[in-house]
Design an enzyme around this catalytic site. Structure first.
Site, PDB file in Angstrom:
ATOM      1  N   CYS A   2       0.718  -1.271   0.194  1.00  0.00           N
ATOM      2  CA  CYS A   2       0.073   0.076  -0.079  1.00  0.00           C
ATOM      3  C   CYS A   2       0.889   1.397  -0.009  1.00  0.00           C
ATOM      4  CB  CYS A   2      -0.726   0.266   1.107  1.00  0.00           C
ATOM      5  SG  CYS A   2      -2.153  -1.297   1.265  1.00  0.00           S
ATOM      6  N   ARG A  27       3.961  -0.288  -4.671  1.00  0.00           N
ATOM      7  CA  ARG A  27       3.712  -0.869  -3.257  1.00  0.00           C
ATOM      8  C   ARG A  27       2.304  -1.609  -3.340  1.00  0.00           C
ATOM      9  NH1 ARG A  27       6.862   1.696   0.361  1.00  0.00           N
ATOM     10  NH2 ARG A  27       5.276   1.134   1.744  1.00  0.00           N
ATOM     11  N   TRP A  74      -2.708  -2.914  -1.564  1.00  0.00           N
ATOM     12  CA  TRP A  74      -2.333  -4.269  -1.618  1.00  0.00           C
ATOM     13  C   TRP A  74      -3.208  -5.009  -0.762  1.00  0.00           C
ATOM     14  CZ3 TRP A  74      -0.323  -8.016   1.361  1.00  0.00           C
ATOM     15  CH2 TRP A  74       0.263  -9.197   0.514  1.00  0.00           C
ATOM     16  N   ASN A 100      -1.691   2.258   5.499  1.00  0.00           N
ATOM     17  CA  ASN A 100      -0.701   1.404   4.938  1.00  0.00           C
ATOM     18  C   ASN A 100      -0.322   0.243   6.288  1.00  0.00           C
ATOM     19  OD1 ASN A 100       1.442  -0.158   4.116  1.00  0.00           O
ATOM     20  ND2 ASN A 100       2.825   1.430   4.100  1.00  0.00           N
ATOM     21  N   GLY A 101      -0.700  -0.860   6.415  1.00  0.00           N
ATOM     22  CA  GLY A 101      -0.524  -1.819   7.676  1.00  0.00           C
ATOM     23  C   GLY A 101      -1.576  -2.689   7.756  1.00  0.00           C
ATOM     24  N   GLU A 488      17.950 -16.709  -7.902  1.00  0.00           N
ATOM     25  CA  GLU A 488      17.369 -15.640  -8.241  1.00  0.00           C
ATOM     26  C   GLU A 488      16.902 -15.493  -9.655  1.00  0.00           C
ATOM     27  OE1 GLU A 488      17.030 -12.943  -6.913  1.00  0.00           O
ATOM     28  OE2 GLU A 488      17.064 -11.133  -8.070  1.00  0.00           O
ATOM     29  N   LYS A 492      13.250 -14.492 -10.692  1.00  0.00           N
ATOM     30  CA  LYS A 492      12.894 -13.519 -11.628  1.00  0.00           C
ATOM     31  C   LYS A 492      11.891 -13.894 -12.623  1.00  0.00           C
ATOM     32  CE  LYS A 492      14.016 -10.698  -9.909  1.00  0.00           C
ATOM     33  NZ  LYS A 492      14.820 -10.131  -8.883  1.00  0.00           N
ATOM     34  N   GLU A 495       8.249 -14.349 -11.160  1.00  0.00           N
ATOM     35  CA  GLU A 495       7.586 -13.035 -10.600  1.00  0.00           C
ATOM     36  C   GLU A 495       7.099 -12.413 -11.904  1.00  0.00           C
ATOM     37  OE1 GLU A 495       9.674 -10.476  -7.241  1.00  0.00           O
ATOM     38  OE2 GLU A 495      11.055 -11.168  -8.808  1.00  0.00           O
ATOM     39  N   HIS A 511      18.968 -35.815  -7.493  1.00  0.00           N
ATOM     40  CA  HIS A 511      18.333 -36.494  -6.232  1.00  0.00           C
ATOM     41  C   HIS A 511      16.667 -36.073  -6.292  1.00  0.00           C
ATOM     42  CE1 HIS A 511      22.010 -37.576  -4.632  1.00  0.00           C
ATOM     43  NE2 HIS A 511      22.630 -36.467  -4.942  1.00  0.00           N
ATOM     44  N   LYS A 610       6.203  -4.372  -4.091  1.00  0.00           N
ATOM     45  CA  LYS A 610       7.700  -4.089  -3.865  1.00  0.00           C
ATOM     46  C   LYS A 610       8.171  -4.054  -2.473  1.00  0.00           C
ATOM     47  CE  LYS A 610      11.758  -2.184  -5.870  1.00  0.00           C
ATOM     48  NZ  LYS A 610      12.206  -3.629  -6.303  1.00  0.00           N
TER      49      LYS A 610
HETATM   50  C1  F6R Z   1      12.292 -10.122  -5.761  1.00  0.00           C
HETATM   51  C2  F6R Z   1      12.049  -9.039  -5.101  1.00  0.00           C
HETATM   52  C3  F6R Z   1      11.598  -9.512  -3.497  1.00  0.00           C
HETATM   53  C4  F6R Z   1      12.613  -8.509  -2.558  1.00  0.00           C
HETATM   54  C5  F6R Z   1      12.108  -8.991  -1.084  1.00  0.00           C
HETATM   55  C6  F6R Z   1      12.732  -7.919  -0.018  1.00  0.00           C
HETATM   56  O1  F6R Z   1      12.572  -9.432  -7.204  1.00  0.00           O
HETATM   57  O2  F6R Z   1      12.282  -7.739  -4.986  1.00  0.00           O
HETATM   58  O3  F6R Z   1      12.028 -10.888  -3.370  1.00  0.00           O
HETATM   59  O4  F6R Z   1      13.764  -8.810  -2.602  1.00  0.00           O
HETATM   60  O5  F6R Z   1      10.835  -8.473  -0.935  1.00  0.00           O
HETATM   61  O6  F6R Z   1      12.652  -6.656  -0.330  1.00  0.00           O
HETATM   62  P1  F6R Z   1      13.678  -5.854   0.525  1.00  0.00           P
HETATM   63  O7  F6R Z   1      15.179  -5.977  -0.334  1.00  0.00           O
HETATM   64  O8  F6R Z   1      13.326  -4.351   0.086  1.00  0.00           O
HETATM   65  O9  F6R Z   1      13.593  -5.966   1.916  1.00  0.00           O
END
Ligand code: F6R
Length: 615
Positions: A2, A27, A74, A100-101, A488, A492, A495, A511, A610
């Site tokens: 949010c 957000r 969100w 937000n929360g 990673e 990516k 996501e 395995h 994010k």
């Molecule tokens: C993946 C991604 C998330 C963040 C995670 C931690 O692309 O962006 O997995 O890495 O939510 O976020 P931060 O680094 O802001 O604590």
């Protein structure tokens, strides 16, 4: 999770609120809404979907009001509906609130308020808070001071959970009240205007002068001034800081998407992460924010790294590098697990929290738990003034600039760069030789141009992405410090393109995961380590023998056999310890172009946000 924006000034609030929300959409983007207070009356617009839907409504309404609050959601409590979108107006019509929360004790509060005649039109925890403020506002009838501030204060004392809020009251047509606890809230101080927002990016084009609010602080802004008090009603003397993000850093410029822009910014963001951080003789690194002396660091027996998502992956790479260079045992924990695990830690443990946003709730809680136990706790964060940056005992800023694409790219490679430099620094404090230090610094300095070389292959990688974009499952395989990069790469891809992908250590494949191999399940191999290339090639043969398509990322010195992989991406030769940085880049491009080929919303993938400020 949010985003909130509040504006009071001389301009029509609507456009400022909409512009701010668009920058905060990363957000959360389930629904959006705003409330303008004009001549003592709220006009409220809310709509499910993106901010643009509210913008369309706002164009029709043309409200001239110069004070208002807004929200991009969100969803936590209550489905994605117009009714559940913020702002929430108290049932007596006096209070408008964006939040937000999460209000954890919303149910007993709701029952209490229903008993006092308040009604509810949404399923949210937020509406409970707006009615609670209205309840206190009513009971404070003859109060001498600012009645809204006091009713917000009394309400927040009853609330359990997290919040960043902005509140309007019809009786106070010139003021917004904001408050925060474990959710970010920043005050932008402009020319004759004030803006409250979850993040600096919301107002970066209007002002770079900011006040970073702290937990349990309540801010009151009106057209001429702002004041901050604590929950105990003590005055706070806030300092106005200047953020040095270039305003155009939050614009797309010539790029189509923020993910694309941020991938292509990496030569610069990696350079920024290193700038001014090498010793004069270029044999080691140093960081101004590490509050421990070299003597104190020499006494550290163990390092614990905590993070979430991509940040956790960067911690896994750090484990390899620090153990290799400095011979200090390293543990890596998901922040969300560490906070509840009550892990026994060695007396001389140093804790690092890694977080791009510096606001991830689980990472913040891990930091607080570590500090409570008395461990020196440092942070690697990107967002200056973020809660984790401020609450840690010290740390290192990433200097990546704003990362707006929901999938982390440039912030991740900046974390890897900084962690590699940290491994160098700790190594040189122990057994790493001067010559090895010099060699590693030289290799680090090559990174920006090597990343640029990989970016030059974007079209080639786009063609590969197109070829495989119809597949539903992928395996990503790598070994040692490349295993976290396999994780990673898989993260990516899932996501931004919604393809199921799993990362595995390449040798673990036999395995279990090998059961997945078929012509329908391609494997992406990270075959960049010369010392174990033969083993990796054998793993590739095993996949090929079962009809699995193979995309391999390799380096020239590995002499990857012709025609073994279906598609081969060659990255520049670099120091073994820096391969994680370079190998990440083609995987980012692969995920980005796959997402485009599948017509996904690459900057705002479904269900994600994010900055994850809920548990
Ligand atoms: C993946 C991604 C998330 C963040 C995670 C931690 O692309 O962006 O997995 O890495 O939510 O976020 P931060 O680094 O802001 O604590």
């Amino acid at each position: 999770m949010c985003g909130i924006v509040g504006y009071v000034g001389k301009n029509a609030a609507v456009q400022v609120l909409i512009d701010g929300l668009k920058r905060l959409e990363y957000r959360g983007y389930d629904s959006a809404g705003l409330a303008i207070l004009d001549k003592g009356v709220f006009s409220v617009l809310k709509k499910t979907g993106r901010v643009v839907n509210v913008e369309k409504l706002a164009r029709k309404s043309k409200s001239p009001g110069t004070i208002g609050i807004s929200h991009t959601r969100w969803a936590t409590h209550g489905g994605v509906t117009d009714n559940n979108a913020h702002p929430h107006i108290s049932s007596d019509g006096k209070i408008a609130l964006v939040h937000n929360g999460v209000i954890e004790n919303f149910l007993p509060l709701k029952h209490f308020l229903e008993g006092h005649g308040f009604t509810f039109s949404s399923e949210t925890d937020t509406e409970v808070l707006s009615n609670l403020i209205a309840y206190h506002y009513k009971t404070l009838g003859g109060y001498n001071g600012n009645r809204v501030i006091e009713s917000v204060r009394q309400s927040l004392m009853q609330v359990e959970g997290t919040y960043g809020i902005a509140v309007l009251c019809t009786d106070y047509p010139d003021q917004i009240i904001g408050a925060r606890k474990s959710s970010p809230l920043i005050l932008g101080v402009g020319q004759g205007e004030y803006i409250l927002a979850s993040d600096v990016t919301a107002f970066a084009l209007r002002t770079q002068n900011v006040v970073f609010l702290r937990d349990d602080e309540i801010v009151c802004i009106n057209r001429d001034e702002f004041s901050i008090t604590t929950m105990e009603d003590n005055r706070v003397h806030a300092s106005i800081e200047t953020v040095d993000w270039a305003p155009d850093a939050v614009e797309l410029g010539d790029y189509k998407h923020f993910m694309e822009k941020e991938i292509f910014e990496q030569p610069q963001s990696i350079e920024n992460a290193m700038r001014g951080r090498f010793s004069q003789d270029s044999s080691t690194s140093h960081f101004g924010g590490l509050t421990l002396t070299p003597q104190e660091l020499r006494h550290i027996d163990r390092i614990l790294f905590c993070g979430c998502g991509s940040a956790w992956h960067s911690c896994l790479v750090a484990e390899h590098l620090i153990e290799r260079f400095a011979r200090i045992p390293v543990e890596v924990e998901y922040a969300s697990e560490f906070r509840y695990r009550n892990a026994p830690l060695d007396k001389h443990t140093l804790v690092f929290i890694v977080s791009q946003s510096g606001e991830t709730l689980d990472s913040l809680a891990a930091l607080q738990e570590s500090k409570r136990k008395g461990y020196p706790t440092l942070a690697i964060t990107n967002v200056v003034g973020s809660t984790i940056a401020r609450e840690s005992d010290g740390g290192i800023y990433q200097r990546s600039g704003p990362e707006i694409g929901v999938a982390s790219t440039k912030a991740f490679t900046a974390q890897l760069t900084i962690l590699s430099m940290l491994a160098l620094y700790l190594g040189r404090l122990r057994d790493m030789s001067y010559e090895d230090g010099i060699r590693f610094v030289e290799a680090l300095k090559m990174l920006p141009q090597q990343v640029a070389q990989i970016l030059n292959q974007a079209e080639y990688i786009q063609a590969i992405a197109h070829k495989y974009a119809h597949h539903r499952d992928f395996l990503f395989l790598g070994r040692q410090s490349l295993f976290p990069i396999a994780l990673e790469g898989a993260l990516k891809l899932k996501e931004v393109s919604y393809i199921h992908a799993e990362g595995y250590p390449a040798a673990e494949m036999k395995h279990g995961p090998i059961a997945l191999i078929s012509p329908e399940c391609p494997s992406v191999f990270l075959a960049t380590q010369k010392s174990i290339i033969k083993k990796t090639l054998s793993n590739i043969q095993e996949v090929k023998a079962r009809g699995g398509p193979v995309i391999a990322v390799t380096t020239e010195e590995c002499h990857f056999p012709k025609n073994l992989a279906d598609d081969l991406i060659v990255i520049p030769h670099c120091h073994e310890a820096l391969k994680p940085v370079l190998a990440t880049v083609p995987l980012q491009l692969f995920a980005y172009y796959t997402s485009l080929a599948r017509n996904c919303d690459v900057d705002k993938p479904r269900n994600l946000a994010k900055s994850v400020t809920v548990e």
